[in-house]
Design a protein around this motif. Structure first.
Motif: not given
Length: 239
Positions: A53-77
């Protein structure tokens, strides 16, 4: 006293912040983590859910939990973003009550559903479902400037060009399916937009709903309210 799952989350958060768990690194299996912290598997999963929920890890189905790369905030002007990679798939469904009401079609009308998932790099940015009466089946991997995928889908379906759209915007939590597709926690808020595409003649040519993760989205809305000249003319007319 701090709840046990929060203590586990605090320790894992510390390991991520210090670099002991590096970006992209796979966390040990849940059974091993539960044994290490001497907690039950459900308690361990509560801790992992907090980190997702804090965006620190992400789960890939069948592969497990990984430390998440900081995501780029994408603007939609103006509702667009340059250079999204769009994966589009399609299938046919029959219109139920809600879809018939949105599209203005009879019940059980054959509708083409397009599922459009956009990515920036390997990170999913949005998921959209477009519904077009008598649309053309369409599957592609292409570059798109629209998170809706409408620039690809409506052109392929050869529908009448839409002159304008109406949008309904809400903030909510994602469904389990949306969270899995976007690789986010079900506790991560999303921006949900329902859009109706309408021609100059008032015909509805498509209906869609778009889901954008709250941790990687910025939307800019520009609403014309009239020029200074128009405002002066309106004041003059009112006198």
């Amino acid at each position: 006293m701090t709840a046990r799952h929060q203590q586990v989350a605090d320790d894992l958060r510390r390991l991520i912040a210090s670099g002991a768990l590096a970006i992209g690194e796979r966390l040990p299996p849940e059974t091993q983590l539960a044994a290490r912290y001497r907690v039950s598997t459900p308690t361990l999963r509560e801790a992992l859910e907090l980190l997702r929920a804090e965006g620190l890890i992400e789960k890939f189905q069948g592969r497990g939990n990984f430390v998440r790369r900081p995501v780029e905030r994408l603007a939609y002007p103006h509702g667009a973003a340059n250079g999204l990679h769009m994966n589009v798939s399609s299938g046919e469904i029959t219109a139920g009550v809600d879809l018939s009401a949105h599209l203005g079609t009879p019940l059980d009308t054959l509708i083409t559903e397009y599922v459009c998932v956009s990515h920036r790099g390997d990170t999913p940015q949005s998921i959209a479902h477009l519904y077009v009466p008598n649309g053309t089946p369409y599957t592609t991997d292409a570059t798109s400037d629209s998170p809706w995928g409408d620039d690809l889908v409506l052109a392929a379906s050869e529908t009448a060009p839409a002159a304008y759209s109406t949008d309904l915007v809400t903030a909510r939590f994602p469904t389990a399916a949306e969270a899995q597709s976007l690789r986010i926690s079900t506790r991560m808020p999303v921006l949900a937009v329902e859009r109706t595409f309408i021609t100059d003649d008032g015909e509805v040519v498509a209906y869609a709903h778009l889901v954008l993760p709250g941790d990687r989205t910025e939307a800019t809305f520009v609403t014309p309210i009239g020029t200074a000249t128009e405002t002066t003319e309106k004041k003059a007319e009112a006198r």
